[in-house]
Design an enzyme around this catalytic site. Structure first.
Site, PDB file in Angstrom:
ATOM      1  CG  ASP A  85      47.887  22.894 -73.533  1.00  0.00           C
ATOM      2  OD1 ASP A  85      48.400  23.090 -74.747  1.00  0.00           O
ATOM      3  OD2 ASP A  85      48.007  23.894 -72.662  1.00  0.00           O
TER       4      ASP A  85
ATOM      5  CE  LYS B 171      45.435  21.604 -80.082  1.00  0.00           C
ATOM      6  NZ  LYS B 171      45.469  21.698 -78.486  1.00  0.00           N
TER       7      LYS B 171
ATOM      8  N   GLY C 236      51.627  24.878 -78.445  1.00  0.00           N
ATOM      9  CA  GLY C 236      52.627  23.980 -78.185  1.00  0.00           C
ATOM     10  C   GLY C 236      52.450  22.695 -78.381  1.00  0.00           C
ATOM     11  CG  HIS C 237      50.453  21.453 -81.277  1.00  0.00           C
ATOM     12  ND1 HIS C 237      49.864  21.767 -82.480  1.00  0.00           N
ATOM     13  CD2 HIS C 237      49.645  22.086 -80.230  1.00  0.00           C
ATOM     14  CE1 HIS C 237      48.807  22.557 -82.674  1.00  0.00           C
ATOM     15  NE2 HIS C 237      48.922  22.877 -81.042  1.00  0.00           N
TER      16      HIS C 237
ATOM     17  CD  GLN D  43      45.703  28.458 -80.175  1.00  0.00           C
ATOM     18  OE1 GLN D  43      45.298  28.577 -81.195  1.00  0.00           O
ATOM     19  NE2 GLN D  43      47.091  28.244 -79.745  1.00  0.00           N
TER      20      GLN D  43
HETATM   21  P1  GDP Z   1      48.554  19.887 -77.664  1.00  0.00           P
HETATM   22  O1  GDP Z   1      48.576  21.366 -77.239  1.00  0.00           O
HETATM   23  O2  GDP Z   1      47.131  19.563 -77.690  1.00  0.00           O
HETATM   24  O3  GDP Z   1      49.255  19.234 -78.693  1.00  0.00           O
HETATM   25  O4  GDP Z   1      48.884  19.300 -76.275  1.00  0.00           O
HETATM   26  P2  GDP Z   1      50.433  19.589 -75.293  1.00  0.00           P
HETATM   27  O5  GDP Z   1      51.334  18.875 -75.995  1.00  0.00           O
HETATM   28  O6  GDP Z   1      50.484  20.895 -75.289  1.00  0.00           O
HETATM   29  O7  GDP Z   1      50.053  18.858 -74.090  1.00  0.00           O
HETATM   30  C1  GDP Z   1      49.625  17.401 -73.945  1.00  0.00           C
HETATM   31  C2  GDP Z   1      50.675  16.718 -73.158  1.00  0.00           C
HETATM   32  O8  GDP Z   1      50.263  15.522 -72.755  1.00  0.00           O
HETATM   33  C3  GDP Z   1      51.846  16.512 -73.707  1.00  0.00           C
HETATM   34  O9  GDP Z   1      53.070  16.862 -72.874  1.00  0.00           O
HETATM   35  C4  GDP Z   1      51.987  15.123 -74.209  1.00  0.00           C
HETATM   36  O10 GDP Z   1      53.521  14.454 -74.603  1.00  0.00           O
HETATM   37  C5  GDP Z   1      51.141  14.315 -73.224  1.00  0.00           C
HETATM   38  N1  GDP Z   1      50.364  13.282 -73.576  1.00  0.00           N
HETATM   39  C6  GDP Z   1      49.493  13.266 -74.696  1.00  0.00           C
HETATM   40  N2  GDP Z   1      48.854  11.995 -74.846  1.00  0.00           N
HETATM   41  C7  GDP Z   1      49.203  11.495 -73.469  1.00  0.00           C
HETATM   42  C8  GDP Z   1      48.578  10.196 -72.777  1.00  0.00           C
HETATM   43  O11 GDP Z   1      47.894   9.525 -73.234  1.00  0.00           O
HETATM   44  N3  GDP Z   1      49.110  10.078 -71.541  1.00  0.00           N
HETATM   45  C9  GDP Z   1      49.910  11.031 -70.867  1.00  0.00           C
HETATM   46  N4  GDP Z   1      50.372  10.385 -69.624  1.00  0.00           N
HETATM   47  N5  GDP Z   1      50.631  12.046 -71.590  1.00  0.00           N
HETATM   48  C10 GDP Z   1      50.125  12.363 -72.754  1.00  0.00           C
HETATM   49  P1  IMO Z   2      47.657  24.557 -77.935  1.00  0.00           P
HETATM   50  O1  IMO Z   2      47.519  24.533 -79.443  1.00  0.00           O
HETATM   51  C1  IMO Z   2      46.497  26.262 -74.139  1.00  0.00           C
HETATM   52  C2  IMO Z   2      45.669  30.364 -74.004  1.00  0.00           C
HETATM   53  C3  IMO Z   2      46.559  31.416 -73.331  1.00  0.00           C
HETATM   54  C4  IMO Z   2      45.444  32.598 -72.827  1.00  0.00           C
HETATM   55  C5  IMO Z   2      44.816  32.626 -73.909  1.00  0.00           C
HETATM   56  C6  IMO Z   2      44.931  33.749 -74.903  1.00  0.00           C
HETATM   57  O2  IMO Z   2      48.846  24.055 -77.534  1.00  0.00           O
HETATM   58  O3  IMO Z   2      46.840  23.845 -76.980  1.00  0.00           O
HETATM   59  P2  IMO Z   2      47.087  34.304 -76.638  1.00  0.00           P
HETATM   60  O4  IMO Z   2      48.617  34.317 -76.368  1.00  0.00           O
HETATM   61  O5  IMO Z   2      46.662  32.972 -77.552  1.00  0.00           O
HETATM   62  O6  IMO Z   2      46.495  35.477 -76.960  1.00  0.00           O
HETATM   63  O7  IMO Z   2      46.473  33.723 -75.260  1.00  0.00           O
HETATM   64  O8  IMO Z   2      44.673  31.310 -74.714  1.00  0.00           O
HETATM   65  N1  IMO Z   2      46.235  29.639 -75.074  1.00  0.00           N
HETATM   66  C7  IMO Z   2      46.497  28.240 -74.803  1.00  0.00           C
HETATM   67  N2  IMO Z   2      46.237  27.535 -73.904  1.00  0.00           N
HETATM   68  N3  IMO Z   2      47.102  25.684 -75.256  1.00  0.00           N
HETATM   69  C8  IMO Z   2      47.292  26.547 -76.359  1.00  0.00           C
HETATM   70  O9  IMO Z   2      47.611  26.253 -77.340  1.00  0.00           O
HETATM   71  C9  IMO Z   2      46.943  27.951 -76.148  1.00  0.00           C
HETATM   72  N4  IMO Z   2      47.226  29.081 -77.140  1.00  0.00           N
HETATM   73  C10 IMO Z   2      46.613  30.157 -76.372  1.00  0.00           C
HETATM   74  O10 IMO Z   2      47.128  30.720 -72.149  1.00  0.00           O
HETATM   75  O11 IMO Z   2      44.656  32.003 -71.867  1.00  0.00           O
HETATM   76 MG    MG Z   3      49.844  22.754 -76.025  1.00  0.00          MG
END
Ligand code: GDP
Ligand code: IMO
Ligand code: MG
Length: 443
Positions: free
Chosen positions: A13, A16, A40-41, A224
């Site tokens: 998270d 990416k 979840g991207h 991840q």
């Molecule tokens: P990922 O799994 O690495 O793709 O990240 P996620 O989407 O799960 O979580 C990142 C969150 O941060 C998302 O809600 C993005 O919209 C948000 N985000 C990304 N870059 C920025 C930033 O520079 N500032 C803020 N405030 N939010 C951001």
């Molecule tokens: P993105 O790509 C954050 C965490 C779960 C749990 C552990 C194992 O959005 O960054 P699993 O279901 O994979 O066997 O769970 O990994 N986890 C993540 N945490 N971002 C993710 O993906 C994750 N995918 C799995 O919360 O701790």
């Molecule tokens: Mg994510």
């Protein structure tokens, strides 16, 4: 031509999705190499939020070929649903812009059931997984009995493999008082998926080899983060795949020399979903404030993310394990309004300073972070687009991180939208079409 790999350097998270979407215009292909719909991207386009789980974030840019590699575990149900949801939002998807590896393993209906039994067995020590069946699907892969996407192309093979696996896993389900599955019903369900999925199922290693030979540029998309990597993460509180940069080669069937630049995505603070050690966690109101400002709720499960200070010990480790060439620093805007900001510079265990990031979770659990305190910055970072105009205290924060983790920042994200981005000149590999990235920011 420069191929770039985007990898998470913390516990996932990091942002990416935003970074991959932003860079996609410089590439012809975006290829995911591991994980599944546990990811979840999030991408914002013109104020609209899109969350990708299984399909590479490059899909939002027309004309990009997206590849789901052999290193993933794919739930056909999740795949078809995500495809349909995107189509309903006007994203065109067909076999010309999306390919799924024949060698990718499938998540079967028994996998989430087996996962629940295992999580319950662990009790207090549960991993806190996303309950998507990810771990058990990788277990079947390693046990050499998994059902693969290619098996959907021959219904006789599919039926036999489903019979074998359902028969085996039913014994375990029955033992734990769970109603066993009907192999024929599972087969019928999957035969239905097979008809819809067949056009997408390809030898994607061969496809990538041909495209690379023809001069096409590839962006490798990780899910991840390094600290969730099966080998290099905080085992056993990890996911079951190779989330580190090294996973791209095996997860796509592409030689390691095709990766020319590794971009580590790093949040300006730290978050973690699920259980496991987290030395810089803030269990107080400040942690809650950061979570609220950063909207730190899981993009897949909606669970609140644990928040803490930036951990330079962990990120320096991630940079080493991945061979990071540059960092994409995200979400510094979330820390605005804080008078002081802390960065963890080392861990003490039983009074001694540890030489680096420990392998054992029981050491990490008791590691006491040492902090450096820096002055905060007020406003002016959110949605900023010009590095020179940023406050001196913020620049100091960036330089401190760079020194501690021994990697330079190549990109700073200052908000959720594509426009909220600063690209640092001179940090990118020769041959990368940065002009296209810049042109694509406004679209
Ligand atoms: P990922 O799994 O690495 O793709 O990240 P996620 O989407 O799960 O979580 C990142 C969150 O941060 C998302 O809600 C993005 O919209 C948000 N985000 C990304 N870059 C920025 C930033 O520079 N500032 C803020 N405030 N939010 C951001
Ligand atoms: P993105 O790509 C954050 C965490 C779960 C749990 C552990 C194992 O959005 O960054 P699993 O279901 O994979 O066997 O769970 O990994 N986890 C993540 N945490 N971002 C993710 O993906 C994750 N995918 C799995 O919360 O701790
Ligand atoms: Mg994510």
């Amino acid at each position: 031509m420069a191929n770039v790999l985007v990898v998470g350097t913390q516990w996932g998270d990091e942002g990416k999705g935003k970074v991959v979407d932003l860079l996609t215009p410089a590439f012809d292909i975006v290829a995911r190499y591991q994980g599944g719909h546990n990811a979840g991207h999030t991408v914002y386009v013109g104020g609209r939020k899109v969350v990708l789980h299984l399909i590479p974030a490059g899909i939002l840019r027309p004309g990009t070929l997206c590849v789901i590699g052999n290193g993933l575990v794919v739930s056909p149900e999740a795949f078809l649903k995500e495809k349909a949801d995107l189509a309903a939002r006007g994203v065109r998807i067909d076999e010309t812009n999306l390919a799924l590896s024949r060698r990718a393993h499938l998540i079967m209906p028994y996998h989430p059931l087996l996962e629940k039994i295992d999580e319950d067995r662990r009790g207090e020590g549960k991993i806190g997984t996303t309950c998507r069946g990810i771990g058990p699907a990788y277990e079947d892969k390693a046990a050499r009995r998994g059902v693969r996407a290619g098996d959907l192309l021959d219904l006789d093979v599919l039926r036999a493999k489903i019979r074998e696996n359902v028969g085996l896993h039913n014994e375990f389900l029955k033992f734990h008082g769970v109603v066993p599955l009907d192999p024929e019903a599972v087969f019928k369900e999957f035969a239905g998926y097979a008809a819809e999925m067949a056009p997408f199922i390809k030898d994607t290693s061969l496809l990538l080899a041909r495209e690379i030979k023809a001069g096409k540029a590839v962006l490798f998309e990780g899910a991840q983060g390094v600290l969730l990597d099966l080998d290099h993460g905080t085992y056993p509180y990890v996911t079951s795949s190779s989330a580190s940069a090294g996973g791209a080669s095996t997860g796509l069937g592409v030689g390691p020399r095709e990766i020319h630049f590794v971009l580590g995505v790093v949040k300006a603070y730290t978050t973690r979903v699920g259980s496991g050690p987290f030395p810089t966690e803030l269990r107080d109101d400040l942690g809650k404030r950061i979570a609220a400002r950063g909207d730190e709720f899981g993009a897949t499960t909606g669970r609140p993310r644990r928040c803490g200070w930036f951990d330079a010990v962990a990120v320096a480790y991630a940079c080493r394990v991945n061979g990071i060439d540059g960092l994409a620093l995200t979400k510094p805007d979330v820390l605005e309004e804080l008078d002081e900001i802390r960065i963890c510079t080392g861990y003490r265990y039983k009074g001694d300073l540890l030489p680096g990031f420990p392998a054992e979770p029981w050491i990490l659990e008791k590691a006491v972070p040492e902090y450096r305190t820096l002055a905060g910055w007020r406003n002016s970072v959110h949605r900023a687009r010009d590095f020179a105009a940023l406050p001196a205290s913020f620049k100091d924060y960036v330089r401190t991180i760079e020194d501690l983790v021994e990697a330079k920042v190549a990109l700073i994200s200052t908000g959720v939208e594509r426009e909220d981005t600063i690209l640092i000149d001179g940090m990118w590999p020769a041959g990368l079409r940065l002009d296209r990235v810049k042109a694509g920011i406004g679209r």
